[in-house]
Design a protein around this motif. Structure first.
Motif, mmCIF file in Angstrom:
data_model
loop_
_atom_site.group_PDB
_atom_site.id
_atom_site.type_symbol
_atom_site.label_atom_id
_atom_site.label_comp_id
_atom_site.label_asym_id
_atom_site.label_seq_id
_atom_site.Cartn_x
_atom_site.Cartn_y
_atom_site.Cartn_z
ATOM 1 N N LEU A 202 0.826 -1.199 0.000
ATOM 2 C CA LEU A 202 0.000 0.000 0.000
ATOM 3 C C LEU A 202 0.867 1.258 0.000
ATOM 4 C CD1 LEU A 202 -3.062 0.138 -0.063
ATOM 5 C CD2 LEU A 202 -3.055 0.504 2.408
ATOM 6 N N PHE A 203 1.957 1.247 0.760
ATOM 7 C CA PHE A 203 2.856 2.401 0.804
ATOM 8 C C PHE A 203 3.487 2.664 -0.557
ATOM 9 C CE2 PHE A 203 7.202 4.026 1.266
ATOM 10 C CZ PHE A 203 6.945 5.234 1.895
ATOM 11 N N SER A 204 4.015 1.622 -1.189
ATOM 12 C CA SER A 204 4.668 1.810 -2.489
ATOM 13 C C SER A 204 3.662 2.250 -3.548
ATOM 14 C CB SER A 204 5.367 0.516 -2.918
ATOM 15 O OG SER A 204 4.442 -0.568 -2.983
ATOM 16 N N SER A 205 2.426 1.755 -3.458
ATOM 17 C CA SER A 205 1.406 2.166 -4.426
ATOM 18 C C SER A 205 1.029 3.621 -4.238
ATOM 19 C CB SER A 205 0.177 1.269 -4.279
ATOM 20 O OG SER A 205 0.491 -0.089 -4.531
ATOM 21 N N MET A 206 0.813 4.037 -2.986
ATOM 22 C CA MET A 206 0.459 5.431 -2.738
ATOM 23 C C MET A 206 1.619 6.370 -3.072
ATOM 24 S SD MET A 206 -2.654 5.408 -2.016
ATOM 25 C CE MET A 206 -2.611 7.192 -1.921
ATOM 26 N N LEU A 207 2.848 5.909 -2.853
ATOM 27 C CA LEU A 207 4.003 6.726 -3.238
ATOM 28 C C LEU A 207 4.016 6.941 -4.747
ATOM 29 C CD1 LEU A 207 6.521 8.081 -2.012
ATOM 30 C CD2 LEU A 207 7.789 5.981 -2.542
ATOM 31 N N THR A 208 3.649 5.911 -5.496
ATOM 32 C CA THR A 208 3.568 6.034 -6.951
ATOM 33 C C THR A 208 2.492 7.038 -7.355
ATOM 34 O OG1 THR A 208 4.285 3.732 -7.192
ATOM 35 C CG2 THR A 208 3.218 4.756 -9.091
ATOM 36 N N LEU A 209 1.333 6.985 -6.712
ATOM 37 C CA LEU A 209 0.262 7.929 -7.043
ATOM 38 C C LEU A 209 0.656 9.361 -6.702
ATOM 39 C CD1 LEU A 209 -3.009 6.057 -5.999
ATOM 40 C CD2 LEU A 209 -1.805 6.061 -8.177
ATOM 41 N N CYS A 210 1.322 9.550 -5.562
ATOM 42 C CA CYS A 210 1.767 10.896 -5.196
ATOM 43 C C CYS A 210 2.780 11.434 -6.208
ATOM 44 C CB CYS A 210 2.368 10.887 -3.795
ATOM 45 S SG CYS A 210 1.147 10.705 -2.478
ATOM 46 N N ALA A 211 3.706 10.552 -6.620
ATOM 47 C CA ALA A 211 4.690 10.980 -7.615
ATOM 48 C C ALA A 211 4.006 11.334 -8.928
ATOM 49 C CB ALA A 211 5.727 9.877 -7.825
ATOM 50 N N ALA A 212 2.991 10.548 -9.305
ATOM 51 C CA ALA A 212 2.284 10.827 -10.559
ATOM 52 C C ALA A 212 1.546 12.161 -10.495
ATOM 53 C CB ALA A 212 1.313 9.685 -10.855
ATOM 54 N N ILE A 213 0.951 12.470 -9.340
ATOM 55 C CA ILE A 213 0.262 13.757 -9.192
ATOM 56 C C ILE A 213 1.264 14.902 -9.209
ATOM 57 C CG2 ILE A 213 -1.102 15.154 -7.600
ATOM 58 C CD1 ILE A 213 -2.488 12.588 -6.701
ATOM 59 N N TRP A 214 2.344 14.732 -8.476
ATOM 60 C CA TRP A 214 3.354 15.800 -8.361
ATOM 61 C C TRP A 214 3.982 16.120 -9.710
ATOM 62 C CZ3 TRP A 214 9.020 14.887 -7.152
ATOM 63 C CH2 TRP A 214 9.695 16.105 -6.944
ATOM 64 N N LEU A 215 4.183 15.087 -10.528
ATOM 65 C CA LEU A 215 4.875 15.261 -11.815
ATOM 66 C C LEU A 215 3.922 15.241 -12.997
ATOM 67 C CD1 LEU A 215 7.835 12.798 -11.094
ATOM 68 C CD2 LEU A 215 7.910 15.293 -10.960
ATOM 69 N N ARG A 216 2.632 15.441 -12.768
ATOM 70 C CA ARG A 216 1.650 15.265 -13.831
ATOM 71 C C ARG A 216 1.865 16.199 -15.008
ATOM 72 N NH1 ARG A 216 -0.291 17.921 -9.582
ATOM 73 N NH2 ARG A 216 -1.476 19.866 -9.859
ATOM 74 N N ASN A 217 2.434 17.369 -14.758
ATOM 75 C CA ASN A 217 2.646 18.328 -15.854
ATOM 76 C C ASN A 217 4.088 18.374 -16.331
ATOM 77 O OD1 ASN A 217 -0.068 19.188 -15.893
ATOM 78 N ND2 ASN A 217 0.299 20.525 -14.122
ATOM 79 N N ARG A 218 4.921 17.492 -15.822
ATOM 80 C CA ARG A 218 6.314 17.450 -16.269
ATOM 81 C C ARG A 218 6.423 16.660 -17.566
ATOM 82 N NH1 ARG A 218 10.101 19.134 -12.485
ATOM 83 N NH2 ARG A 218 9.022 20.535 -11.043
ATOM 84 N N PRO A 219 7.491 16.898 -18.325
ATOM 85 C CA PRO A 219 7.671 16.177 -19.597
ATOM 86 C C PRO A 219 7.970 14.698 -19.357
ATOM 87 C CG PRO A 219 9.598 17.507 -19.093
ATOM 88 C CD PRO A 219 8.553 17.895 -18.089
ATOM 89 N N PRO A 220 7.779 13.872 -20.375
ATOM 90 C CA PRO A 220 8.026 12.428 -20.221
ATOM 91 C C PRO A 220 9.433 12.096 -19.746
ATOM 92 C CG PRO A 220 6.850 12.859 -22.252
ATOM 93 C CD PRO A 220 7.238 14.200 -21.705
ATOM 94 N N SER A 221 10.436 12.898 -20.125
ATOM 95 C CA SER A 221 11.811 12.603 -19.717
ATOM 96 C C SER A 221 11.982 12.691 -18.202
ATOM 97 C CB SER A 221 12.775 13.572 -20.414
ATOM 98 O OG SER A 221 12.444 14.921 -20.101
ATOM 99 N N VAL A 222 11.108 13.402 -17.530
ATOM 100 C CA VAL A 222 11.136 13.488 -16.064
ATOM 101 C C VAL A 222 10.113 12.541 -15.460
ATOM 102 C CG1 VAL A 222 10.811 15.008 -14.069
ATOM 103 C CG2 VAL A 222 11.945 15.866 -16.132
#
Length: 819
Positions: A202-222
């Motif tokens: 659950l921790f690793s999954s939520m960490l992935t979702l947080c990273a996806a939200i935080w970087l949602r507007n960053r380019p694919p290279s990031v």
């Protein structure tokens, strides 16, 4: 369709009251009703500046405190442990000791290794990798519970993102409600307070979702390297995380944004590639690819619902059984069931409404979670712990959608000119419902985790301290949940009491839960309670109480306490498979054949000694006879007359029948005339009718001639003396057997076995079903993962470097380059 276009639909951003989901801009949650005039804002009065912690910091610390208390309080003794927890912590201990990822003699392929490595590092850090398993279990629980506390904080971050249009105070209030509901949820507490994989997954999954939200507007290279790495680590913790980490992809599809969808798909693909490379390289280097493939194929079949070995929807446990168990657990898990139901309703509400980015993100999160849950219920393996993966989305959706509905209703009433007092019940009723919900959860937490509930640990310690080290115990659930807690002791898990007794096992652990789950035949607890006595009981809310029982067996039972071994049988005569004697056909004589000739254990009883040499031959004493042999099949010795004459007092006190006839040859007709009781005739001749002459001669050779009449003795048992034994019929309606003259012969000195012949031998080992040991080192996985991470870092750096170079070229020459 863009977000602006989507806002033109029937349920648009102009509808009032949905601030929590971003359907209104901040400050417009309650627009003025028609005709109202805008009042001028009050003048700002200067205030003396005070240094204080920001409210957000207080919310974070308060959330951590609440979750820490509910997760860690009394964690050492509640809830009770289970097979999975014992196995996982045992595997982590083995990794911490010498890098062996196993809890048996095979590597753990059923789950990826990341959570085991984390637990192993934790145990190594605390120096508990070689401590008693009970201490390692507590340490593993503390780590898992601590990880879940951070997971709840990550969920609160996602909730804060989803409420950023609601206003600061309101958003913090909603986040606090989400945290309180998660921190007191019964199912989340049940599995978060144990050293299981769920907290880490659950921790690793939520960490992935947080990273996806935080970087949602960053380019694919990031975006792809970072979110892909988090996705890969989540999959290397538990493959089931794929249903949660797919949320960003579903969100992009709901947005109909091709660029974001390709970016999210790239992250999922990169994470899957990391999982495939690191995890599959391990069995390949161990040379166990076929075993790995078999395990994963079985898991895939379970996912498809083709194989159901656990869960409430496995064969024999239909929907009715599941429903009855759900209702039975409603007093404990009622809050969870309600939140799962309201989360599903929130999903339906969002399906029929439209909104901005937070709306779509919540809808995507609920959609992936409930799609997984629905599939498990309908086709897969319905296990209680799978609800853990639905709860974050269910709780967040319940709170935020509930707030949106309330806000819409309040705004609608105010727009129609309804006074604040009349609109108050719209807000008051949900608040009361929330208080009742949290109160119910708090009551469940207090009942479940304040009292000591470590029944398995205390039951194991009781046997270790009070029973002989050789005593074997049969458990209703898997022996793997008990054996690691009882080092040096054998624990079995026979499904029936008769099967355990057949191997000389007389101690039983019973509990109500496993009987209901079908981990043993229903007849097992019924038989044990009907034929044994309770030694001790141990409180355990998880298993509805654990009891230790002892069941004695009839020494003349031919199926009890007997193991087939080479050249004969081994009979347990001491304790719960603590020791006994072998009856063999060997160089010393055919004692196994001679014993069977008398009728075996059912007639002659169990052995009291092993065979020993005496006067050029061999002797072995049984309960009802003494056999002697000189290299051939052993025969019964004529010792009854000697006992009756040389030791008359002892003989008579044992309620043995009178001897009135001399021994020696006689007319077969006299033999027939003296044996009149039907049960004794059947045991002696093999038939209650008139036997043929061959049967008479065979009977006389086995048991000797009758040397007295059948007599009702003082204890009410009918007995009759023969030259080689004394027949008795303890049950008037039952068969006859040989009375216990073997011990009498030893005690009186008629037979004098040496001391080593009377010392029981250890019972032979039970059949090992594990097979030969396989290589279990996890070092190849660690090496492959490190190599993959190094390559990942290089590729990510190159992608970022290329992007920076392209950005600089697109911006033109640097101003300083002209100088």
């Amino acid at each position: 369709m863009s977000s602006n276009a989507m806002s033109s639909n029937t349920d648009t951003v102009q509808q009032p009251g949905n601030a929590a989901l971003g359907l209104l801009p901040r400050g417009e949650e309650h627009p003025p009703h028609a005709g109202a005039e805008h009042a001028a804002p009050p003048p700002i009065r200067p205030r003396k500046a005070r240094r204080q912690l920001p409210t957000e910091v207080l919310v974070v610390f308060g959330s951590a405190l609440i979750a820490g208390i509910t997760m860690l309080w009394n964690i050492a003794s509640s809830p009770d442990t289970m097979y999975d927890e014992v196995s996982y912590v045992t595997a982590a201990r083995n990794v911490a000791q010498d890098w062996q990822l196993t809890w048996s003699n095979s590597p753990v392929f059923v789950h990826p290794p990341m959570s085991f490595l984390a637990q192993a590092a934790w145990l190594r850090l605390l120096g508990l990798e070689r401590a008693p398993l009970q201490e390692s279990l507590v340490a593993g629980r503390v780590l898992a519970a601590g990880v879940l506390v951070f997971t709840i904080l990550l969920i609160s971050l996602v909730a804060a993102y989803l409420t950023h249009r609601a206003g600061r105070r309101r958003a913090l209030l909603l986040v606090g409600v989400v945290v309180v509901l998660l921190a007191t949820d019964p199912i989340l507490l049940r599995y978060g307070r144990m050293g299981l994989i769920e907290s880490f997954a659950l921790f690793s999954s939520m960490l992935t979702l947080c990273a996806a939200i935080w970087l949602r507007n960053r380019p694919p290279s990031v975006y792809v390297p970072i979110v892909g790495l988090a996705t890969g680590l989540a999959l290397l913790t538990k493959e089931m995380a794929i249903f949660m980490v797919a949320t960003p992809l579903v969100y992009a599809l709901l947005e109909r944004n091709r660029r974001h969808a390709l970016k999210a798909l790239g992250a999922v693909s990169a994470g899957s590639a990391l999982w495939a490379f690191a995890f599959t390289a391990w069995p390949l280097q161990l040379g166990l690819w076929s075993e790995f493939a078999d395990v994963k194929l079985l898991l895939f079949k379970r996912l498809l619902g083709l194989v159901k070995t656990t869960g409430w929807n496995r064969p024999g446990f239909g929907f009715g059984t599941f429903l009855s168990e759900v209702l039975a657990k409603a007093t404990d898990y009622g809050t969870t069931y309600l939140l799962l139901a309201t989360g599903g309703l929130a999903l339906l509400w969002l399906f029929f409404h439209r909104g901005e980015s937070p709306y779509r993100w919540l809808f995507a999160w609920l959609l992936t979670s409930y799609a997984f849950g629905s599939y498990m219920v309908a086709f897969g393996t319905l296990n209680e712990h799978l609800f853990v993966y639905l709860l974050p989305a269910a709780v967040t959706g319940t709170v935020l959608v509930g707030d949106a509905i309330i806000a819409r209703r309040v705004a609608s009433l105010r727009a129609r000119g309804v006074t604040v007092g009349r609109a108050r019940p719209v807000v008051l009723l949900p608040v009361l419902a929330l208080v009742a919900l949290v109160g119910f959860s708090a009551d469940s937490w207090a009942r479940s985790y304040l009292p000591a509930g470590d029944g398995i640990v205390r039951a194991a310690a009781y046997v270790q301290n009070n029973e002989e080290p050789c005593s074997v115990v049969n458990a209703m659930t898997s022996a793997g949940a008990w054996a690691p807690l009882m080092p040096g002791r054998v624990v079995t898990d026979f499904g029936s009491a008769e099967a355990a007794l057949s191997h000389g096992i007389h101690l039983f652990y019973l509990n109500e839960k496993d009987a209901k789950l079908g981990y043993a035949h229903p007849e097992l607890p019924a038989y044990v309670k009907a034929n044994g006595f309770r030694v001790e009981s141990f409180a355990s809310k998880t298993y509805q109480g654990i009891e230790l029982w002892s069941v004695a067996s009839d020494p003349y039972d031919p199926l009890a306490d007997t193991d087939l071994i080479k050249d004969g049988k081994f009979v347990t005569t001491v304790g719960s498979r603590c020791g006994g004697f072998a009856v063999l056909d060997g160089p010393a004589g055919g004692f196994a054949g001679g014993w069977d000739e008398l009728g075996g254990k059912a007639v002659a009883g169990p052995p009291l000694t092993r065979s020993w040499s005496q006067n050029g031959g061999s002797i072995q004493v049984f309960t009802g006879a003494a056999l002697s042999a000189s290299g051939q099949i052993a025969t019964a010795m004529p010792i009854v007359a000697t006992l009756a004459s040389a030791h008359a007092d002892v003989y008579n006190r044992a309620d043995l029948p009178p001897v009135t006839q001399p021994t020696g040859s006689r007319n077969p007709a006299d033999t027939l005339a003296l044996v009149v009781d039907p049960a004794i005739r059947t045991a002696y001749f093999g038939t209650a009718d008139n036997p043929p002459a061959a049967a008479v001669e065979r009977a006389r050779a086995r048991f000797g001639d009758p040397i007295g009449p059948a007599t009702q003795m003082g204890d009410g048992v009918l007995r009759q003396a023969f030259a080689n034994g004394v027949f008795e019929r303890p049950d008037p309606a039952g068969p006859a057997r040989l009375a216990a003259i073997g011990r009498l012969a030893i005690d009186t000195g008629v037979l004098a076995p040496p001391q080593d012949a009377t010392t029981p031998d250890p019972a032979p080992p039970l059949v090992d079903e594990q097979g030969p040991a396989k290589p279990t080192t996890v070092r190849p996985f660690v090496s492959a993962l490190c190599a993959a991470l190094a390559l990942w870092t290089v590729v990510a750096a190159l992608l970022l470097g290329f992007r920076l170079l392209r950005t600089r070229r697109a911006a033109g020459p640097h101003p300083w380059s002209a100088r």
